[in-house]
Design a protein around this motif. Structure first.
Motif, PDB file in Angstrom:
ATOM      1  N   LEU A 294       0.797  -1.224   0.000  1.00 22.39           N
ATOM      2  CA  LEU A 294       0.000   0.000   0.000  1.00 22.39           C
ATOM      3  C   LEU A 294       0.836   1.284   0.000  1.00 22.39           C
ATOM      4  N   PRO A 295       1.904   1.398   0.794  1.00 22.16           N
ATOM      5  CA  PRO A 295       2.715   2.619   0.704  1.00 22.16           C
ATOM      6  C   PRO A 295       3.350   2.826  -0.671  1.00 22.16           C
ATOM      7  N   VAL A 296       3.704   1.745  -1.340  1.00 22.05           N
ATOM      8  CA  VAL A 296       4.260   1.866  -2.690  1.00 22.05           C
ATOM      9  C   VAL A 296       3.191   2.410  -3.642  1.00 22.05           C
ATOM     10  N   ILE A 297       1.983   1.895  -3.520  1.00 22.22           N
ATOM     11  CA  ILE A 297       0.871   2.370  -4.355  1.00 22.22           C
ATOM     12  C   ILE A 297       0.555   3.827  -4.031  1.00 22.22           C
ATOM     13  N   ILE A 298       0.542   4.168  -2.743  1.00 21.95           N
ATOM     14  CA  ILE A 298       0.280   5.560  -2.347  1.00 21.95           C
ATOM     15  C   ILE A 298       1.347   6.479  -2.915  1.00 21.95           C
ATOM     16  N   THR A 299       2.599   6.043  -2.900  1.00 21.41           N
ATOM     17  CA  THR A 299       3.693   6.852  -3.463  1.00 21.41           C
ATOM     18  C   THR A 299       3.509   7.046  -4.960  1.00 21.41           C
ATOM     19  N   ALA A 300       3.164   5.991  -5.672  1.00 24.91           N
ATOM     20  CA  ALA A 300       2.947   6.098  -7.119  1.00 24.91           C
ATOM     21  C   ALA A 300       1.786   7.028  -7.427  1.00 24.91           C
ATOM     22  N   VAL A 301       0.707   6.895  -6.670  1.00 27.04           N
ATOM     23  CA  VAL A 301      -0.447   7.783  -6.868  1.00 27.04           C
ATOM     24  C   VAL A 301      -0.056   9.227  -6.568  1.00 27.04           C
ATOM     25  N   HIS A 302       0.759   9.416  -5.522  1.00 30.19           N
ATOM     26  CA  HIS A 302       1.205  10.768  -5.179  1.00 30.19           C
ATOM     27  C   HIS A 302       2.033  11.383  -6.305  1.00 30.19           C
ATOM     28  N   LEU A 303       2.928  10.618  -6.872  1.00 23.60           N
ATOM     29  CA  LEU A 303       3.735  11.137  -7.985  1.00 23.60           C
ATOM     30  C   LEU A 303       2.854  11.561  -9.149  1.00 23.60           C
ATOM     31  N   PHE A 304       1.862  10.753  -9.458  1.00 24.83           N
ATOM     32  CA  PHE A 304       0.937  11.084 -10.538  1.00 24.83           C
ATOM     33  C   PHE A 304       0.118  12.320 -10.184  1.00 24.83           C
ATOM     34  N   TYR A 305      -0.447  12.334  -8.972  1.00 21.21           N
ATOM     35  CA  TYR A 305      -1.290  13.447  -8.529  1.00 21.21           C
ATOM     36  C   TYR A 305      -0.494  14.748  -8.453  1.00 21.21           C
ATOM     37  N   ALA A 306       0.683  14.683  -7.859  1.00 17.96           N
ATOM     38  CA  ALA A 306       1.501  15.897  -7.734  1.00 17.96           C
ATOM     39  C   ALA A 306       1.912  16.422  -9.103  1.00 17.96           C
ATOM     40  N   GLY A 307       2.266  15.525  -9.995  1.00 14.97           N
ATOM     41  CA  GLY A 307       2.676  15.952 -11.331  1.00 14.97           C
ATOM     42  C   GLY A 307       1.562  16.612 -12.124  1.00 14.97           C
ATOM     43  N   ARG A 308       0.330  16.194 -11.881  1.00 22.53           N
ATOM     44  CA  ARG A 308      -0.795  16.755 -12.637  1.00 22.53           C
ATOM     45  C   ARG A 308      -1.524  17.881 -11.937  1.00 22.53           C
ATOM     46  N   ARG A 309      -1.574  17.872 -10.584  1.00 21.60           N
ATOM     47  CA  ARG A 309      -2.404  18.846  -9.855  1.00 21.60           C
ATOM     48  C   ARG A 309      -1.611  19.824  -8.989  1.00 21.60           C
ATOM     49  N   LEU A 310      -0.523  19.371  -8.371  1.00 19.81           N
ATOM     50  CA  LEU A 310       0.199  20.241  -7.450  1.00 19.81           C
ATOM     51  C   LEU A 310       1.342  20.997  -8.121  1.00 19.81           C
ATOM     52  N   ASP A 311       2.176  20.295  -8.861  1.00 19.37           N
ATOM     53  CA  ASP A 311       3.352  20.925  -9.451  1.00 19.37           C
ATOM     54  C   ASP A 311       3.024  22.046 -10.436  1.00 19.37           C
ATOM     55  N   PRO A 312       2.050  21.867 -11.346  1.00 19.54           N
ATOM     56  CA  PRO A 312       1.739  22.981 -12.251  1.00 19.54           C
ATOM     57  C   PRO A 312       1.250  24.226 -11.506  1.00 19.54           C
ATOM     58  N   LEU A 313       0.446  24.030 -10.494  1.00 18.46           N
ATOM     59  CA  LEU A 313      -0.041  25.170  -9.711  1.00 18.46           C
ATOM     60  C   LEU A 313       1.107  25.820  -8.941  1.00 18.46           C
ATOM     61  N   ALA A 314       1.967  25.019  -8.339  1.00 27.37           N
ATOM     62  CA  ALA A 314       3.120  25.563  -7.610  1.00 27.37           C
ATOM     63  C   ALA A 314       4.040  26.325  -8.551  1.00 27.37           C
ATOM     64  N   GLU A 315       4.216  25.822  -9.751  1.00 20.95           N
ATOM     65  CA  GLU A 315       5.070  26.504 -10.740  1.00 20.95           C
ATOM     66  C   GLU A 315       4.468  27.847 -11.141  1.00 20.95           C
ATOM     67  N   ARG A 316       3.153  27.883 -11.366  1.00 18.80           N
ATOM     68  CA  ARG A 316       2.499  29.162 -11.703  1.00 18.80           C
ATOM     69  C   ARG A 316       2.625  30.161 -10.563  1.00 18.80           C
ATOM     70  N   ILE A 317       2.459  29.696  -9.336  1.00 19.84           N
ATOM     71  CA  ILE A 317       2.590  30.576  -8.172  1.00 19.84           C
ATOM     72  C   ILE A 317       4.016  31.119  -8.086  1.00 19.84           C
ATOM     73  N   ARG A 318       5.005  30.236  -8.261  1.00 20.22           N
ATOM     74  CA  ARG A 318       6.401  30.655  -8.194  1.00 20.22           C
ATOM     75  C   ARG A 318       6.741  31.660  -9.286  1.00 20.22           C
TER      76      ARG A 318
END
Length: 118
Positions: free
Chosen positions: A86-110
């Motif tokens: 489960l932690p491996v799956i959570i990590t993979a989901v996090h990488l996908f989620y962060a790459g699509r939802r968090l990182d683009p927004l953080a980049e625009r803010i920066r």
């Protein structure tokens, strides 16, 4: 005088301090923190829930974990493997989620912050 290790590292000019506070109060930053917090809380609840169920079953209903699923593999073994995977799956989901939802927004803010900081 404080003796914290980062006191000598972090220095913010007084005029920059107000810009950082404005960034922290911005709607985009609040949205980024909300998305991040929502993901963190839900994934933590998922893992802790599975862990609690495993511990509860082992403590109060050990015979339920001894039920054979196939061959020599029982339900307890599947729960144990699930707690490892489960932690491996959570990590993979996090990488996908962060790459699509968090990182683009953080980049625009920066980018906006750097543009306004000059």
């Amino acid at each position: 005088m404080s003796t914290l290790p980062w006191d000598d590292v972090i220095t913010v000019a007084p005029d920059d301090a107000e810009k950082y506070l404005a960034l922290q109060r911005s709607a985009a930053f609040a949205r980024l923190r909300s998305r991040s917090r929502r993901y963190l809380v839900s994934m933590t609840a998922l893992f802790l829930g599975m862990f609690a169920i495993t511990v509860a079953l082992a403590g109060w209903m050990p015979e339920s974990l001894a039920v054979s699923v196939f061959g020599h593999v029982n339900l307890g073994m599947l729960f144990a493997v699930g707690l490892i995977v489960l932690p491996v799956i959570i990590t993979a989901v996090h990488l996908f989620y962060a790459g699509r939802r968090l990182d683009p927004l953080a980049e625009r803010i920066r980018e906006e912050f750097e543009r306004n900081r000059r």
